[in-house]
Design a protein around this motif. Structure first.
Motif, PDB file in Angstrom:
ATOM      1  N   ALA A 104       0.821  -1.208   0.000  1.00  0.00           N
ATOM      2  CA  ALA A 104       0.000   0.000   0.000  1.00  0.00           C
ATOM      3  C   ALA A 104       0.856   1.259   0.000  1.00  0.00           C
ATOM      4  N   ALA A 107       2.098   1.963  -3.410  1.00  0.00           N
ATOM      5  CA  ALA A 107       1.038   2.537  -4.231  1.00  0.00           C
ATOM      6  C   ALA A 107       0.869   4.021  -3.967  1.00  0.00           C
ATOM      7  N   ASN A 108       1.149   4.468  -2.754  1.00  0.00           N
ATOM      8  CA  ASN A 108       0.942   5.870  -2.383  1.00  0.00           C
ATOM      9  C   ASN A 108       2.170   6.743  -2.581  1.00  0.00           C
ATOM     10  N   HIS A 127      -5.774   1.613   3.803  1.00  0.00           N
ATOM     11  CA  HIS A 127      -5.992   0.822   2.594  1.00  0.00           C
ATOM     12  C   HIS A 127      -5.614  -0.634   2.840  1.00  0.00           C
ATOM     13  N   GLY A 165      -2.966  -0.971  -5.508  1.00  0.00           N
ATOM     14  CA  GLY A 165      -3.846  -0.016  -6.163  1.00  0.00           C
ATOM     15  C   GLY A 165      -4.152  -0.356  -7.610  1.00  0.00           C
ATOM     16  N   HIS A 167      -5.730  -1.537 -11.042  1.00  0.00           N
ATOM     17  CA  HIS A 167      -7.065  -1.684 -11.623  1.00  0.00           C
ATOM     18  C   HIS A 167      -7.119  -2.887 -12.565  1.00  0.00           C
TER      19      HIS A 167
END
Length: 259
Positions: A104, A107-108, A127, A165, A167
């Motif tokens: 996470a 991802a940030n 998250h 994260g 998609h």
């Protein structure tokens, strides 16, 4: 509609050996798409090319219309595509939560600034908590990852992809090594955890394929010979001759379960 993944005339050679032969593959946004075929058909090679772990000899790969053909895996991941492998990949000596927390935070990282570091970390933790519940590992939050059962390790592997994260997810044989009950639970987990995301998976278990996929592509000797719904693939004479054969009552049951 722009495809989530578009593979166009993709070739891959290793010396004089041609592994992929002008592969065309379209995966629509939010669909669950299975890639099946006999051993040696080129499925893992195609996954490696899409994820950036190898370079094609010819052709083009797009992610939501953007050319990712020559990008490194980390750059592709930052664009929203994550891959799990046939063997689990995580920090065995960290807890389940800390593994998800690491994913996470990565991802940030593009949103992090030196004066916002604590806020970004807090967001990453929140998250990670959400993903922990999504993959059914809430009760194993503080368990050391290396001590998990095999099925839970695969769930954590899926969680790492979600925590990044992404998609769009590439799952490489997500139920390999599981018994029937574990595989059935894994299918339900994947269905729930990937809702609203795009999924491309390689899988040999036909019960899993027909129970989970919206569409299926069949790769044989480096070429896609058919793409269609599970019912269409089951009924395709060329597919049956090249790969499926008579999948019998188990396939019929799987098709019924998918409805």
């Amino acid at each position: 509609m722009i495809p989530a993944i578009a593979v166009r005339r993709l070739d891959k050679r290793f010396g004089a050996t041609r592994i992929l032969r002008g592969v065309d593959l379209m995966v629509e946004p939010h669909e669950r798409h299975a890639l099946i075929g006999p051993n040696g058909a080129g499925k893992s090679t195609l996954f490696n090319l899409i994820a950036g772990a190898a370079r094609p000899s010819a052709g083009r790969i797009e992610l939501y219309g953007a050319d990712i053909t020559r990008l490194a895996p980390a750059a592709i991941c930052r664009r929203g595509l994550a891959r799990s492998f046939q063997t689990t990949s995580f920090f065995a000596k960290l807890s389940v939560f800390d593994n998800l927390r690491c994913a996470a935070q990565i991802a940030n990282r593009d949103r992090m600034r030196w004066w916002q570091r604590y806020t970004a970390t807090r967001e990453g933790d929140e998250h990670a908590e959400q993903v922990l519940d999504a993959v059914g590992l809430g009760e194993r939050r503080d368990v050391i990852a290396g001590t998990l059962s095999y099925a839970d390790q695969r769930a954590l592997d899926l969680g790492l992809a979600l925590a990044s994260g992404a998609h769009t997810l590439l799952l490489d044989e997500p139920t390999a090594g599981m018994n029937r009950a574990e595989a059935a639970r894994a299918v339900e987990l994947i269905r729930a955890a990937t809702a609203g995301r795009t999924l491309l998976m390689v899988e040999h278990d036909m019960d899993v394929v027909f129970g989970l996929a919206d569409r299926i592509s069949v790769l044989v000797q480096g070429e896609v010979i058919a793409t269609g719904t599970p019912d269409a693939i089951r009924a395709d004479p060329a597919v049956r001759a090249a790969y499926l054969g008579d999948i019998g009552e188990a396939g019929d049951a799987a098709r019924g379960a998918a409805r």
